[in-house]
Design a protein around this motif. Sequence first.
Motif, PDB file in Angstrom:
ATOM      1  N   GLU A  47     -66.194  56.650 -94.897  1.00  0.00           N
ATOM      2  CA  GLU A  47     -66.828  55.663 -94.003  1.00  0.00           C
ATOM      3  C   GLU A  47     -65.851  54.526 -93.779  1.00  0.00           C
ATOM      4  O   GLU A  47     -65.035  54.210 -94.655  1.00  0.00           O
ATOM      5  N   PHE A  49     -65.858  50.426 -92.385  1.00  0.00           N
ATOM      6  CA  PHE A  49     -66.511  49.219 -91.873  1.00  0.00           C
ATOM      7  C   PHE A  49     -65.418  48.227 -91.494  1.00  0.00           C
ATOM      8  O   PHE A  49     -64.599  47.859 -92.340  1.00  0.00           O
ATOM      9  N   ALA A  78     -67.432  55.150 -88.362  1.00  0.00           N
ATOM     10  CA  ALA A  78     -66.711  53.882 -88.333  1.00  0.00           C
ATOM     11  C   ALA A  78     -67.478  52.891 -87.488  1.00  0.00           C
ATOM     12  O   ALA A  78     -67.820  53.183 -86.342  1.00  0.00           O
ATOM     13  N   THR A  79     -67.716  51.709 -88.024  1.00  0.00           N
ATOM     14  CA  THR A  79     -68.571  50.731 -87.363  1.00  0.00           C
ATOM     15  C   THR A  79     -67.922  49.360 -87.353  1.00  0.00           C
ATOM     16  O   THR A  79     -67.384  48.916 -88.364  1.00  0.00           O
ATOM     17  N   ARG A  80     -68.019  48.687 -86.204  1.00  0.00           N
ATOM     18  CA  ARG A  80     -67.563  47.311 -86.091  1.00  0.00           C
ATOM     19  C   ARG A  80     -68.680  46.383 -86.567  1.00  0.00           C
ATOM     20  O   ARG A  80     -69.816  46.477 -86.110  1.00  0.00           O
ATOM     21  N   ILE A  81     -68.306  45.494 -87.464  1.00  0.00           N
ATOM     22  CA  ILE A  81     -69.230  44.512 -88.017  1.00  0.00           C
ATOM     23  C   ILE A  81     -68.862  43.139 -87.470  1.00  0.00           C
ATOM     24  O   ILE A  81     -67.709  42.729 -87.555  1.00  0.00           O
ATOM     25  N   LEU A  94     -70.719  45.956 -97.279  1.00  0.00           N
ATOM     26  CA  LEU A  94     -71.332  47.228 -96.872  1.00  0.00           C
ATOM     27  C   LEU A  94     -70.596  48.399 -97.515  1.00  0.00           C
ATOM     28  O   LEU A  94     -71.219  49.378 -97.941  1.00  0.00           O
TER      29      LEU A  94
ATOM     30  N   THR B  79     -77.048  41.207 -90.279  1.00  0.00           N
ATOM     31  CA  THR B  79     -75.736  41.511 -89.724  1.00  0.00           C
ATOM     32  C   THR B  79     -75.859  42.126 -88.347  1.00  0.00           C
ATOM     33  O   THR B  79     -76.694  42.995 -88.115  1.00  0.00           O
ATOM     34  N   ARG B  80     -75.002  41.668 -87.437  1.00  0.00           N
ATOM     35  CA  ARG B  80     -74.916  42.262 -86.103  1.00  0.00           C
ATOM     36  C   ARG B  80     -73.997  43.477 -86.148  1.00  0.00           C
ATOM     37  O   ARG B  80     -72.879  43.414 -86.644  1.00  0.00           O
ATOM     38  N   ILE B  81     -74.510  44.579 -85.641  1.00  0.00           N
ATOM     39  CA  ILE B  81     -73.786  45.838 -85.587  1.00  0.00           C
ATOM     40  C   ILE B  81     -73.413  46.126 -84.145  1.00  0.00           C
ATOM     41  O   ILE B  81     -74.274  46.097 -83.268  1.00  0.00           O
ATOM     42  N   ASP B  82     -72.131  46.411 -83.897  1.00  0.00           N
ATOM     43  CA  ASP B  82     -71.701  46.824 -82.557  1.00  0.00           C
ATOM     44  C   ASP B  82     -71.074  48.201 -82.640  1.00  0.00           C
ATOM     45  O   ASP B  82     -70.030  48.383 -83.254  1.00  0.00           O
ATOM     46  N   SER B  83     -71.748  49.164 -82.068  1.00  0.00           N
ATOM     47  CA  SER B  83     -71.109  50.449 -81.852  1.00  0.00           C
ATOM     48  C   SER B  83     -71.364  50.852 -80.398  1.00  0.00           C
ATOM     49  O   SER B  83     -71.759  51.988 -80.105  1.00  0.00           O
ATOM     50  N   VAL B  90     -76.856  52.959 -85.050  1.00  0.00           N
ATOM     51  CA  VAL B  90     -76.100  52.724 -86.281  1.00  0.00           C
ATOM     52  C   VAL B  90     -76.852  51.749 -87.185  1.00  0.00           C
ATOM     53  O   VAL B  90     -76.885  51.929 -88.414  1.00  0.00           O
ATOM     54  N   ARG B  93     -79.303  53.728 -89.053  1.00  0.00           N
ATOM     55  CA  ARG B  93     -78.691  54.519 -90.121  1.00  0.00           C
ATOM     56  C   ARG B  93     -78.329  53.639 -91.331  1.00  0.00           C
ATOM     57  O   ARG B  93     -78.547  54.035 -92.481  1.00  0.00           O
ATOM     58  N   GLN B 242     -73.542  60.155 -88.804  1.00  0.00           N
ATOM     59  CA  GLN B 242     -72.769  59.358 -87.851  1.00  0.00           C
ATOM     60  C   GLN B 242     -71.334  59.844 -87.898  1.00  0.00           C
ATOM     61  O   GLN B 242     -70.835  60.237 -88.966  1.00  0.00           O
ATOM     62  N   HIS B 243     -70.661  59.819 -86.769  1.00  0.00           N
ATOM     63  CA  HIS B 243     -69.231  60.127 -86.802  1.00  0.00           C
ATOM     64  C   HIS B 243     -68.518  59.491 -85.621  1.00  0.00           C
ATOM     65  O   HIS B 243     -69.144  58.975 -84.710  1.00  0.00           O
ATOM     66  N   SER B 244     -67.192  59.539 -85.698  1.00  0.00           N
ATOM     67  CA  SER B 244     -66.332  58.934 -84.680  1.00  0.00           C
ATOM     68  C   SER B 244     -65.372  59.977 -84.133  1.00  0.00           C
ATOM     69  O   SER B 244     -65.211  61.041 -84.702  1.00  0.00           O
TER      70      SER B 244
END
Lengths: 389, 389
Positions: A47, A49, A78-81, A94, B79-83, B90, B93, B242-244
């Motif tokens: 994962e 973050f 992969a996630t942008r925080i 996280l 937390t703000r999540i941006d995907s 996300v 998840r 989840q994946h990228s």
Amino acid sequence: MVNDVKIAGVGMTPFGRHRERTVREMFGDAAGEAFEDADVPRDAVEEVFFGNYMGEFAEQQGHQGPLAAEAAGVQAPATRIDSACASSGVAVRLGYEKVRSGLADVVLVGGGERMTNLSTPDGTEALSAAADALWEIRAGMTFPGAYSLMANRYFHEYGGSREDLAHIAVKNHDHAVDNELAQFQRAISVEEVLDAATICSPFGMFDCSPMSDGASAALLVSDEFAAEHNLDAPVRIRGAGQHSDNFALGDRASMCHTPAADRAAEMAFEDAGIGPDDIDVAEVHDCFTIAEVLALESLGLYEPGEAISAARNGETAIDGDLPVNLSGGLKAKGHPVGATGCGQISELTKLLRGDHVNSDAVEDATTGVTHNAGGTVASCVVHVLEVDG
Amino acid sequence: MVNDVKIAGVGMTPFGRHRERTVREMFGDAAGEAFEDADVPRDAVEEVFFGNYMGEFAEQQGHQGPLAAEAAGVQAPATRIDSACASSGVAVRLGYEKVRSGLADVVLVGGGERMTNLSTPDGTEALSAAADALWEIRAGMTFPGAYSLMANRYFHEYGGSREDLAHIAVKNHDHAVDNELAQFQRAISVEEVLDAATICSPFGMFDCSPMSDGASAALLVSDEFAAEHNLDAPVRIRGAGQHSDNFALGDRASMCHTPAADRAAEMAFEDAGIGPDDIDVAEVHDCFTIAEVLALESLGLYEPGEAISAARNGETAIDGDLPVNLSGGLKAKGHPVGATGCGQISELTKLLRGDHVNSDAVEDATTGVTHNAGGTVASCVVHVLEVDG
């Protein structure tokens, strides 16, 4: 709780003016260094973050999770925080929780920010999106303005002066002199701080952290993975905490206390099973000089009203009882906002392992804490790190 | 794995043009509805994950985690999540994993987006930050352009036509006719779709999801918490993945396969311990008509090259064997991007519980799947939901 969480490797680009470099390039470098440091193969990562705050403004780029993973050579979720200036601190937490809970053995965390390609007005406007766009920014508030309100209120409640704050900037510049990753590797004097141009009273230029570019990374692994792969990973995350507060400064009960940090610290210490008295060294969020004061009080390292004189008394200096911001802090190391939280983890890990330029000052230290705040501490994340004895 | 994860409550604003409403207001409404639906007190919430993609562009507002928590009346780490368009998927998840692992009993997840206050060119530019700013957007690519490349390549490899795609739009509009939360509650004909203005060949206007405003929320709780508090929570998240993928479309091995979705689906089904054959109903990410085709193939519900004719054959319609996008999908329900992923969870939960306007069509259904993609599926998140038999 299933696993102990080891910091197997860390990496950090120099913080400073690298306006020609993209966030992806810088994070590729930081992550590459972390992989080398950890001796962990890229395909072990389960994962990612990634903390980034202002990519939309600086590079017209959102959705940076997959981009960061690709830059690091990793294929994983992969996630942008975004938690403003606490973005990569939250990314670390996280990742910590993912490994701690047993859901993963290896997580890549980090962050990156590009800021100096923007003009100062554009950069200031981008940063302002971390405060309340409706009730603060439209009314004309900027971050120097917000933190100056906090400083003035602190002075009103507890006393203190511009000169007290100046000692914080001087100390953090002192700490950065030999840190090759720091933006400002030079000492400054109290007189220079006091004589500098006023940004927003009581702050002069040297009370404010700079605009910076840079990236940071850390590889978090379970103790089991570290043992199986015979990794040299003496530092572990012993506890983590995060909390939030009312978003706008004017909605808080007090302008000179930061309850989000109080709560994050309580959570982290409870998770770690230790308290503030066990802390040997700290990296805290000194985006403005007053912020270091509020951080030390929220962490329980000082009573309310007491931290203002800590730097002046030498207590938080490299040769003091509780060295604070041995990296140079945000003030002198630099503050590429999305990279800052994991940058603290990187620097503190090296300090505790003994491979930081300032490690000699804390050679008996076993336990450190990081404090990373977003906005006017509407969000805060705290980590307790420990090195094998 | 410690806990079963129950969806105790869901909430969703109507999706559509609400240009005068802020994201915080809309999320306050969605979260309020979820609290009422769940009968869970606000002070039970231990963490908030909030999906938002384009707040910086639409409201000059980042750092939305604490803001969303405050709007929901919750004090917790937030937390703000941006995907990109998968942001709140996300968020779901991350909340699922937090409860699943035993680190929390109650997590509030959701998302919100405000889009229609921007002009169409400004909105298109904001959306473009979900693709590669350097290698795609500067070269002139937009999302309709990117997905049209995917569609044309699909036609080249497998066959298929604009008319096949038109049936997808027609079906999803049909499903939305009685859904009071949907942006377009009206039926359209294949002729209308084919006669509409071309956006980017092969897409006409009706192949594209609209600009929308809205918010969604869900309360995820452990089975233990649900039992202790005697909650009526028949639907659980049985698995998540989840994946990228490589960020830019041109860096992929194929333009008409979405491996991030393949991997996310594999992870979700493995986590759930079931397979595509067990799925009764699906909500998938039809940002463009071709995207529904790619989603169904990635989920393993159709073989590659086979899903293109599913809508035309009636297989995915409300009275078909595998109803897809009974909510109306992104096409007709609307696509406020940060709200979409959790909006799918909200709609599917209601469908499975029996309190959705289209529930009658799936009264024997026990198991559903959601598929939520970011960018040109550089990120994807999949959830498997199950209702007590």
